[in-house]
Design an enzyme around this catalytic site. Structure first.
Site, mmCIF file in Angstrom:
data_model
loop_
_atom_site.group_PDB
_atom_site.id
_atom_site.type_symbol
_atom_site.label_atom_id
_atom_site.label_comp_id
_atom_site.label_asym_id
_atom_site.label_seq_id
_atom_site.Cartn_x
_atom_site.Cartn_y
_atom_site.Cartn_z
ATOM 1 N N ASP A 99 0.865 -1.175 0.000
ATOM 2 C CA ASP A 99 0.000 0.000 0.000
ATOM 3 C C ASP A 99 0.903 1.227 0.000
ATOM 4 O O ASP A 99 1.807 1.339 0.829
ATOM 5 C CB ASP A 99 -0.875 -0.012 1.264
ATOM 6 C CG ASP A 99 -2.296 0.405 0.983
ATOM 7 O OD1 ASP A 99 -2.473 1.507 0.437
ATOM 8 O OD2 ASP A 99 -3.222 -0.365 1.322
ATOM 9 N N GLU A 259 -6.458 3.900 -5.933
ATOM 10 C CA GLU A 259 -7.769 3.963 -5.285
ATOM 11 C C GLU A 259 -8.377 5.333 -5.568
ATOM 12 O O GLU A 259 -7.718 6.355 -5.392
ATOM 13 C CB GLU A 259 -7.634 3.765 -3.776
ATOM 14 C CG GLU A 259 -8.984 3.651 -3.095
ATOM 15 C CD GLU A 259 -8.994 4.198 -1.670
ATOM 16 O OE1 GLU A 259 -9.888 3.802 -0.905
ATOM 17 O OE2 GLU A 259 -8.140 5.022 -1.324
ATOM 18 N N HIS A 332 -11.103 -3.418 3.493
ATOM 19 C CA HIS A 332 -11.099 -3.004 4.900
ATOM 20 C C HIS A 332 -11.921 -1.741 5.145
ATOM 21 O O HIS A 332 -11.973 -1.259 6.264
ATOM 22 C CB HIS A 332 -9.641 -2.758 5.314
ATOM 23 C CG HIS A 332 -9.030 -1.657 4.505
ATOM 24 N ND1 HIS A 332 -8.796 -1.769 3.152
ATOM 25 C CD2 HIS A 332 -8.652 -0.410 4.841
ATOM 26 C CE1 HIS A 332 -8.299 -0.631 2.691
ATOM 27 N NE2 HIS A 332 -8.203 0.209 3.703
HETATM 28 C C1 NOJ Z 1 -8.376 4.880 1.846
HETATM 29 C C2 NOJ Z 1 -8.049 3.706 2.704
HETATM 30 O O1 NOJ Z 1 -8.494 2.534 2.092
HETATM 31 C C3 NOJ Z 1 -8.695 3.950 4.034
HETATM 32 O O2 NOJ Z 1 -8.634 2.827 4.878
HETATM 33 C C4 NOJ Z 1 -8.015 5.130 4.671
HETATM 34 O O3 NOJ Z 1 -8.662 5.438 5.881
HETATM 35 C C5 NOJ Z 1 -8.059 6.350 3.760
HETATM 36 N N1 NOJ Z 1 -7.758 6.041 2.395
HETATM 37 C C6 NOJ Z 1 -7.062 7.368 4.208
HETATM 38 O O4 NOJ Z 1 -5.762 6.888 3.992
#
Ligand code: NOJ
Length: 567
Positions: A99, A259, A332
Site C-alpha cells: 500500500d 484507489e 477493509h
Molecule cells: C483509503 C483507505 O483505504 C482507508 O482505509 C483510509 O482510511 C483512507 N484512504 C485514508 O488513507
C-alpha cells in the site's frame, strides 16, 4: 524493461495485517502470522497478496497514517521478516503489492514534525499550510472544507499562525505534491520497495494528491447539490503520475492500482486507458459499493440490485478493449458484503452467489481476508467498542445532530468499516484461533466464530471456502474469463443478475439470484442450459433443476455458472 501486464491473469488476496493472524502472541496480527498462513493463501488459488500498510504508524487510521515509509511497524515485524514473507510468497507463485499512502503522512512523520516547527524549515512546504482569517478575534480556517474523518479539514498551529490541511484525520496531514521535493521522495519510496522485490502498489486515494488550484470553497457544501469536490482529481494529477511512471515504474515489471473514491469511468479512462499516456494499470472505483449507502456520508439506502448491476455494467462496457477493471466486493473500508448485498439468514448460499457475481467479470479480482469463508458483520453496543476514527466521527456528528446514542449506534452498526476488521476467524478455539487463548486480541472477535471459521470450512467440500477455491480455479482455467466480452441479461430484473462472457469458441453464462425466495425465469435466448456444462453451482449437493420450456426455477440465492462451446 518490458511490462508484461501479468496482473491481467492475477487474483489478489488482501491482508489487513492487524487482524489477519497473530504469530508472536501479543493479540495483534503480524508478519509472523502471515508466514504461518502462506500455504493457506496459496491454497485459495490466488496469485498475489495486497498488504494494507505495514509501516510504522501511531494508528490514528490503523496504518494509513505512516510515520516512516522505509520500514516495518514493530508490531508487525521488521524488514527481515518482511523479506521472509516476500520470499515465501514468491516461492509459492504469489506476487506481493504494498500500500502506497502518499496523499498524507502521519503527523508523527519526521517530515511533519519538521514542517510544523518553523516556516523556514525546508520541510515546511512538504505539507499544505495556509493562513486563515479571523472573526471576532478567533482564527478561522482558509476554506470551508470538511475532513472526511474528523471535523474541519484544517488544524490551526498557533506558533505559525497557519493552518495545515487534513482531508482525513487530524493525525493525517496532506502532503503538498506540488512540491518537487515531495515527488522526489515518492520516487525514492517506490524504488526502495521495488528494489527489495515487491511487485507493485495499491495507491491510496491517489486521485486526492492533486487539488484544485487555489483550494476554492467546496461547491458541494455551498450549494448542497451534486457537484465538485475540490480536493480530488486536480489539474496536475496526470503529470504527477506520469513522473512516477517515467522515472521509476517503467524500469520494473510491476503493477499499480490506484484507489479513487467518487471516480466515474470517463474520469478514470485518461489514467488507465492502455497506450502511451497510461499512468495507472488499474483503478479501484466505488460505484458498485453504493448500492445500499452513500459511503462517505454514512447515509444508508435500501439495497438496490438494479443500482449494483448498473455500476457493474457501466464499468465492464466503458473499459472494454480500452482499459482493465479492478474487481472487488470487500475490503477493509466497508462492512461485510454478505450482510450488505446478501443475507445473513442465507449466509453460505449468498456468500457463494456473491462470489460468482464478480469473480467471472472481466478484470483482476481481489478477495478480502474472511470474505472467502463468508464472514459477516458483528454487533456493537456502544461506541466505546468501535476503534475506527471514521465511525467515532460519524457517531459524534449524529449525537450533535440530536440523535439518541441508540439511534446513532444503529447507523454505526450499519456502516462501520470495523465490521471488516474483526480478527480473522481461523477456528472455533478461543479468540477464533487468531491469537493465543490467554491473550486479549486488540479488537474483539465476532462471537459467531464458533460457526464461521476456516477449520470448519476446510472439512466441508461444500463450504464457502471450497466454493471460492473452485470459482478461482475455474476463472483461471478459462481463457474466456480473461478475454471474452461481457454481456448482461435480465437488466430490468430486481432479483436476478445474469451475465455472459463470450468469445468465438467459448461462452460462459453466470446466473445469480439475489432473492430470498424461489424465482422462476426464462433463460436468455441462445443459452439452452441443457447444452451447457454446469461448472459451478452453490446447491451442488442438492439437485439441480433443468429448464422446462425455457424456464427454470432458482432457489434462494442460487447461482450457477455454465460453459458452452469447446467440449
Ligand atoms: C483509503 C483507505 O483505504 C482507508 O482505509 C483510509 O482510511 C483512507 N484512504 C485514508 O488513507
Amino acid at each position: 524493461m518490458e511490462r508484461t501486464r501479468w496482473y491481467k491473469d492475477a487474483v489478489f488476496y488482501q491482508i489487513w495485517p492487524r487482524s489477519f493472524c497473530d504469530g508472536n502472541g501479543d493479540g495483534i496480527g503480524d508478519l509472523w502470522g502471515v508466514l504461518e498462513k502462506l500455504d493457506y493463501i496459496a491454497s485459495l488459488g490466488v496469485t498475489g497478496i495486497w498488504f494494507s500498510p505495514l509501516y510504522p504508524s501511531p494508528n490514528a487510521d490503523f496504518g494509513y497514517d505512516i510515520a516512516d515509509y522505509r520500514s516495518i511497524n514493530p508490531e508487525y515485524g521488521d524488514i527481515d521478516v518482511f523479506r521472509r514473507v516476500l520470499d515465501g510468497a514468491h516461492e509459492r507463485g504469489l506476487k506481493v503489492i504494498m500500500d502506497l499512502v502518499v496523499n498524507h503522512t502521519s503527523s508523527e512523520h519526521s517530515w511533519f514534525k519538521e514542517s510544523r516547527s518553523s516556516k523556514d524549515s525546508p520541510y515546511h512546504d512538504y505539507y499544505i499550510w495556509r493562513t486563515g482569517g479571523e472573526r471576532a478575534g478567533v482564527p478561522i480556517p482558509p476554506n470551508n472544507w470538511d475532513s472526511l474523518f474528523e471535523g474541519r479539514a484544517w488544524e490551526y498551529e498557533p506558533a505559525l499562525d497557519e493552518w495545515y490541511l487534513h482531508i482525513f484525520a487530524k493525525g493525517q496531514p496532506d502532503l503538498n505534491m506540488d512540491n518537487p521535493c515531495v515527488r522526489a521522495e515518492v520516487e525514492e519510496i517506490l524504488r526502495f520497495w521495488l528494489d527489495l522485490g515487491v511487485d507493485g502498489f495499491r495507491e491510496d486515494v491517489i486521485t486526492f494528491t492533486s487539488k484544485a488550484e487555489g483550494l476554492p470553497d467546496d461547491y458541494l457544501m455551498v450549494s448542497g447539490a451534486r457537484g465538485l469536490r475540490f480536493y480530488e482529481n486536480g489539474p496536475r494529477l496526470h503529470e504527477f503520475l506520469a513522473q512516477f511512471r517515467d522515472n521509476v515504474l517503467v524500469h520494473y515489471d510491476c503493477m499499480t492500482v490506484g484507489e479513487a473514491p467518487m471516480i466515474t469511468p470517463s474520469k478514470a479512462l485518461p489514467f488507465i486507458e492502455e497506450g502511451p499516456n497510461q499512468t495507472l494499470d488499474l483503478m479501484f472505483h466505488f460505484e458498485h459499493m453504493g448500492a445500499d449507502c452513500l459511503f462517505t456520508d454514512y447515509v444508508p439506502l435500501p439495497f438496490s440490485l438494479r443500482r449494483l448491476k448498473a455500476a457493474f455494467d457501466r464499468w465492464q462496457h466503458k473499459l472494454d478493449g480500452r482499459a482493465w477493471n479492478a474487481l472487488y466486493l470487500e475490503n477493509h473500508d466497508h462492512p461485510r458484503i454478505v450482510s450488505r448485498y446478501g443475507s445473513e439468514a442465507f449466509r453460505e448460499k449468498s456468500a457463494m452467489m456473491l462470489a460468482c457475481s464478480y469473480l467471472f467479470q472481466k478484470g483482476t479480482p481481489f478477495v478480502y481476508q474472511g470474505q472467502e469463508i463468508g464472514m459477516v458483520n458483528t454487533r456493537f453496543s456502544t461506541i466505546g467498542e468501535v476503534p475506527d476514527v471514521s465511525a467515532k466521527n460519524q457517531y459524534a456528528k449524529r449525537i450533535a445532530a440530536g440523535d439518541t446514542p441508540e439511534k446513532a449506534m444503529e447507523l454505526v452498526n450499519r456502516a462501520a468499516r470495523d465490521h471488516a476488521r474483526t480478527p480473522m476467524q481461523w477456528s472455533d478455539e478461543a479468540h477464533a484461533g487468531f491469537c493465543p487463548a490467554d491473550v486479549e486480541p486488540w479488537f474483539a472477535e465476532n462471537p459467531n466464530y464458533l460457526e464461521i471459521n476456516v477449520a470448519r470450512d476446510e472439512m466441508d467440500p461444500n463450504s464457502v471456502l471450497n466454493f471460492y477455491r473452485k470459482a478461482i480455479r475455474l476463472r483461471r482455467a478459462l481463457p474466456v474469463v480473461r478475454e471474452g466480452s461481457y454481456r448482461a441479461y435480465k437488466r430490468a430484473s430486481g432479483v436476478l443478475y445474469v451475465y455472459a462472457r463470450e468469445m468465438a469458441d467459448e461462452r460462459l453464462l453466470v446466473l445469480c439470484s439475489f432473492a430470498d425466495h424461489d424465482v422462476r425465469f426464462r433463460v436468455p435466448k441462445g443459452y439452452g442450459l441443457e447444452e451447457g456444462a454446469l461448472e459451478l453451482c452453490n446447491y451442488e449437493s442438492e439437485g439441480i433443476t433443468l429448464p422446462m420450456g425455457g424456464r427454470v426455477t432458482f432457489r434462494p440465492y442460487e447461482c450457477r455458472v455454465y460453459r458452452f462451446g469447446k467440449a
